[in-house]
Every structure is written in structure tokens, then in C-alpha cells.
Design an enzyme around this catalytic site. Structure first.
Site, PDB file in Angstrom:
ATOM      1  N   SER A  58      -9.862   1.279   2.882  1.00  0.00           N
ATOM      2  CA  SER A  58      -8.643   2.340   1.887  1.00  0.00           C
ATOM      3  C   SER A  58      -7.507   1.535   1.402  1.00  0.00           C
ATOM      4  O   SER A  58      -7.484   2.106  -0.195  1.00  0.00           O
ATOM      5  CB  SER A  58      -8.037   3.378   2.692  1.00  0.00           C
ATOM      6  OG  SER A  58      -7.031   2.708   3.839  1.00  0.00           O
ATOM      7  N   LYS A  67       0.781  -0.994  -0.038  1.00  0.00           N
ATOM      8  CA  LYS A  67       0.204   0.172   0.325  1.00  0.00           C
ATOM      9  C   LYS A  67       0.915   1.228  -0.173  1.00  0.00           C
ATOM     10  O   LYS A  67       1.674   1.480   0.265  1.00  0.00           O
ATOM     11  CB  LYS A  67      -0.898   0.081   1.085  1.00  0.00           C
ATOM     12  CG  LYS A  67      -1.823   1.251   1.030  1.00  0.00           C
ATOM     13  CD  LYS A  67      -2.807   1.089   2.799  1.00  0.00           C
ATOM     14  CE  LYS A  67      -3.876   1.838   2.440  1.00  0.00           C
ATOM     15  NZ  LYS A  67      -4.990   1.665   3.952  1.00  0.00           N
ATOM     16  N   SER A 112     -10.209  -0.726   6.787  1.00  0.00           N
ATOM     17  CA  SER A 112      -9.198  -0.365   5.563  1.00  0.00           C
ATOM     18  C   SER A 112      -8.736  -1.520   5.084  1.00  0.00           C
ATOM     19  O   SER A 112      -8.188  -1.604   4.289  1.00  0.00           O
ATOM     20  CB  SER A 112      -8.454   0.991   5.558  1.00  0.00           C
ATOM     21  OG  SER A 112      -9.141   2.298   5.278  1.00  0.00           O
TER      22      SER A 112
HETATM   23  N1  GLN Z   1     -13.363   3.939   5.564  1.00  0.00           N
HETATM   24  C1  GLN Z   1     -12.872   4.040   6.860  1.00  0.00           C
HETATM   25  C2  GLN Z   1     -12.234   5.534   7.112  1.00  0.00           C
HETATM   26  O1  GLN Z   1     -13.398   6.261   5.924  1.00  0.00           O
HETATM   27  C3  GLN Z   1     -11.490   3.857   7.322  1.00  0.00           C
HETATM   28  C4  GLN Z   1     -10.432   4.080   6.727  1.00  0.00           C
HETATM   29  C5  GLN Z   1      -9.554   3.175   7.179  1.00  0.00           C
HETATM   30  O2  GLN Z   1      -9.542   1.911   8.104  1.00  0.00           O
HETATM   31  N2  GLN Z   1      -8.445   3.643   7.123  1.00  0.00           N
HETATM   32  O3  GLN Z   1     -11.940   6.473   7.583  1.00  0.00           O
END
Ligand code: GLN
Length: 471
Positions: free
Chosen positions: A141, A66, A165
């Protein structure tokens, strides 16, 4: 290289390389060619050359990383324009450990900017498409990592999970993803979003690969004072039965908002667990319904502090402003950050401001404690907690971009665990509307081996062998 080499799991590929009947260079360049010509938008950067032959148990197995993991000399921007072109002078500990075990970086994967999002549509470099249906999102994400693994563009990948995410994109792409216990993996060199929640973990084709990859990521790191490592080594899972293991089903995370097709797959997986000897009972998590509200105060509050460092002076591009320092900062941040990142910085700054701190941040932290207490009480009665991973299957690109609250609810079932620091895995256990459905198994802190064993037994019993159209 024949097509079925792309079908090998990472563990199988590593074994063949060790046994001498697969060349690491050939495996790398085959994946490299696929990753460099893919059309899903999963990769932001792909390695030119296979690296020098590394040694170790993962030798020769390419790894997708990532974009928020710093890798020395390799573009690492957390998919933000504000870090475009930044090449860190050091490597994140989690990646370093995998390199030490012989893995080689295949490329950097697309993601929501600074890991803020549930659909990968917040990337500064364009969205990622779901390989099962390219009109749909891969989740976020870690959407690039999940799509890359699901589409066979990489044998495996690493991502990060702050509120879901890793698990949510794994679910939407039909692969395995695990968020470890907070502190199991060092955060050193991960571009920070919300430091009390962020945790790195694997995205893989099966549970065995998940355990193998995780086993080489974990460990205490003097560079991250919140890292603890794990009290026992991660073992490769082998359980075939679940006799006597107690599974809790929380009504708060399995009912409201869960699509019928997702619920049906969940119910049939729970029946499988009973068939394997597991004992299933209802267990209450009374405050779990407040997790999203607490998370969207705490995570933006931490993000507003973490993102203060991007000012055009220290990293990445700089906009000149009007010649004075303040306008340089303002213009750089105005141009460098995307809309969701700005929204979070404003939310977080507001929540932390004098006069509001206790009403918002303090209160959210108290809710967080309640949620952790709920889990503690639940784990006195059951060994593991199961829920669907995502309330819905992969949604259409654009469907939720104008409605941040609808987007935030995508993580309703995954956010409670990181608020309590707990480990959880998502494994694919069925299909709904032609799209994969994830099953989440969470456990007490440091119960990674128990979770992996249970996930392995369920994976075998379910026999999910769906793969998206490859090409
Ligand atoms: N979708 C969640 C957010 O927007 C979690 C994102 C994540 O786990 N990095 O914060």
C-alpha cells in the site's frame, strides 16, 4: 540547482548541507517544485514552504510521509474519503523523531485506503503510477512513497508494512524498503489497520539511507505499549563480504507462483552471495504456504475493530442520514469507505462473530504460531532467509482489481514475516521485462544490523543502478 543534486542520496545531501556546500532551503524548494507538479499521483499533499531550519543529523533533508502518519496540522487521511480534511492535533512518534533529527516534511504520499491493498488502486484519491512504466502499478500500500523515491520526487520516504506494504512497492519500483521487527518503531499516531502487524519503516534509494533513516525512527515509546525499540543502535552498514554467514532458501517461498524472470534474478543474486563467501542452503518453512489464508482472517479482524471509530462523529466528513444517529453512522460509512475497506470490515466482523470466532480467528492465530515456530527452527540453522520479494514484476493498472484473491497473492512472499513479527528488507537486484526485481532478506527479531550489513554487501556486489526515466 543542477540536476545531479537530485541524484544525491539522502545521506549525501545531509553531508553536503552539514558541510555548507548545499543550502537546505534550496534543496527543499527544488524537491517541493517537483513534488507539487508530479503526474504519477504519488503525493496527496505537498508543503507550501520550507520549514524553519531544523537542526540535527538529518537537517534540511526533505521527507515524504505516507498519508497514514498523523502530522500535526497537516492533512492525514490514510487516503480515505472518510478522513478527508482531517488535520490531526498531534504528530506520530516516528515522524516526531525524524523531525527532531532535523528532517522536514515534504508532503504526504498516496496509498491504498487504510493501507489495504497491493497496487495503490484502492486509494480514495486515485491510483499511483509506476515511474518505470506508467501503465503499471507501483505496488502497495505504500505506493506513493515508493513511486516518489523511485522517480526522484523525494530523497526518501517512510511507509508502513502490515503484510508487505513497504517491501512489495519498494520491489516493484526498484528501491530499498525495510520492515523492522514488530515493536522497533512506535505505532503511536499511525492510523491503524491491523495493530498486531503494522510497522513503520524506510523507503530509500540505497541501503545506507535505509539504515540512516531507520536509526532515527526506532525506539521505545511510552505512548505505544507494544513498542520495544532495539537492543542495539542501528549502525551504518559497511560489510563487503559475507564470509561464513548462512543463508536459507525456503522452497515454499521461492518456487510456486514465482515468475521465471523473477526467479532468474533471484538465482543470480544467490550466486552473488556465494561469491561473497556466504553459505547458502535450503531451509524449510512448512507452514508458510498458509500465511496468506491466516493473514486474511487476522488482518481484517483487527481492521474491523480499528475502523469502528470512523462514524462521522469524531473525525472527518459527516453525512446527515435521516436525522437519527444510526443512519448518520450508516450513511457516513457507506459514503466514506471504499469497496476494499468494506470487504475487509465484513470479512473481519464475520470472522470475529459468535459461533465463528474459534473456527476462523482462533484457527488463524494457531497457524500464525506455527509460522513463527517454523522461522524459529529455521534460524537455528541459518542466519538469514532470502526470497524474491514479489512473485511478479509490476503488473498493469486494472489487471487484478476484479480479482481480490489474485491481488492478495501479490504478498505471498512478504506476509509470513510480519505474522512472525520479523524484520525483512527488499533491495533491487536486477530487471525482468524491463522492470525492477526485488530481493528479500529476512532475519530473526532484532537482527536489523545483520540484515542491513548483508543487504549492503549484496547491493555493492550487484551494482544495481537502474533508475526509471525521470521527468
Ligand atoms: N497487501 C496487503 C493487504 O492488502 C498488505 C498491506 C499492508 O502491508 N499494509 O493487506
Amino acid at each position: 540547482m543542477t540536476d545531479d543534486l537530485f541524484e544525491l542520496t539522502a545521506a549525501q545531501a545531509a553531508e553536503r548541507i552539514r558541510g555548507g556546500d548545499l543550502s537546505a532551503a534550496e534543496l527543499f524548494s527544488s524537491y517541493r517544485d517537483r513534488a507539487a507538479s508530479e503526474r504519477l499521483g504519488a503525493f496527496l499533499w505537498v508543503a507550501e514552504e520550507p520549514p524553519e531550519g531544523g537542526e540535527g543529523p538529518l537537517a534540511g533533508v526533505p521527507l515524504a510521509v505516507k498519508d497514514l502518519f498523523c502530522v500535526e496540522g497537516i492533512p492525514s487521511a490514510a487516503a480515505s474519503r472518510i478522513l478527508e480534511g482531517y488535520r490531526p492535533p498531534y504528530t506520530a512518534t516516528a515522524v516526531e523523531r525524524l523531525l527532531d533529527a532535523g528532517a522536514s516534511v515534504l508532503g504526504k504520499t498516496n496509498m491504498d485506503e487504510f493501507a489495504m491493498g497491493s497496487s495503490n488502486e484502492n486509494s480514495g484519491f486515485g491510483p499511483v503510477r509506476n515511474p518505470w512504466d506508467e501503465t503499471r502499478v507501483p505496488g502497495g500500500s505504500s505506493g506513493g512513497s515508493a513511486a516518489a523515491v523511485a522517480a526522484g520526487l523525494a530523497p526518501w520516504a517512510i511507509g508502513t508494512d502490515t503484510g508487505g506494504s513497504i517491501r512489495q512497492p519498494a520491489a516493484l519500483c526498484g528501491i530499498v524498503g525495510m520492515k523492522p521487527t514488530y515493536g522497533a518503531v512506535s505505532r503511536y499516531g499511525m492510523i491503524a489497520f491491523a495493530s498486531s502487524l503494522d510497522q513503520a519503516g524506510p523507503l530509500t534509494r540505497d541501503v545506507t539511507d535505509c539504515a540512516l533513516l531507520l536509526s532515527h525512527m526506532v525506539g521505545r515509546d511510552p505512548c505505544d505499549s507494544t513498542s520495544t525499540g532495539l537492543p542495539e543502535e542501528i549502525r551504518l552498514p559497511s560489510a563487503e563480504r559475507l564470509d561464513g554467514l548462512r543463508f536459507g532458501v525456503p522452497p515454499e517461498l521461492t518456487g510456486h507462483g514465482v515468475e521465471p524472470g523473477v526467479r532468474a534474478v533471484f538465482d543470480s543474486t544467490v550466486e552473488r552471495i556465494e561469491g561473497l563467501g556466504g553459505v547458502v542452503e535450503e531451509v524449510a518453512l512448512p507452514h508458510a504456504g498458509h500465511a496468506i489464508a491466516a493473514y486474511y482472517v487476522i488482518a481484517p479482524a483487527e481492521a474491523s475493530a480499528n475502523l469502528a471509530r470512523y462514524d462521522g462523529v469524531r473525525y472527518g466528513p459527516r453525512s446527515p442520514g435521516n436525522g437519527d444517529l444510526l443512519s448518520l453512522y450508516e450513511e457516513t460509512r457507506e459514503q466514506g469507505f471504499g469497496a476494499e475497506v468494506k470487504r475487509r470490515i465484513m470479512l473481519g466482523t464475520y470472522a470475529l462473530s459468535a459461533g465463528f470466532y474459534d473456527a476462523y480467528y482462533g484457527r488463524a492465530q494457531r497457524v500464525r504460531t506455527k509460522i513463527a515456530d517454523d522461522f524459529r527452527a529455521a534460524f537455528e540453522r541459518v542466519d538469514l532467509i532470502v526470497t524474491p520479494t514479489s512473485p511478479t514484476v509490476a503488473f498493469a493498472l486494472g489487471e487484478r482489481t476484479d480479482d481480490p484473491l489474485a491481488m492478495y497473492l501479490s504478498d505471498a512472499l512478504t506476509v509470513p514475516m510480519p505474522l512472525a513479527g520479523l524484520p525483512a528488507i527488499s533491495i533491487p537486484t536486477g530487471m525482468s521485462e524491463g522492470l525492477p526485481v526485488g530481493f528479500q532478506i529476512a532475519g530473526p527479531a532484532f537482527s536489523e544490523n545483520r540484515i542491513l550489513d548483508a543487504a549492503y554487501a549484496v547491493e555493492r556486489a550487484v551494482g544495481f543502478d537502474g533508475a526509471p526515466p525521470r521527468g
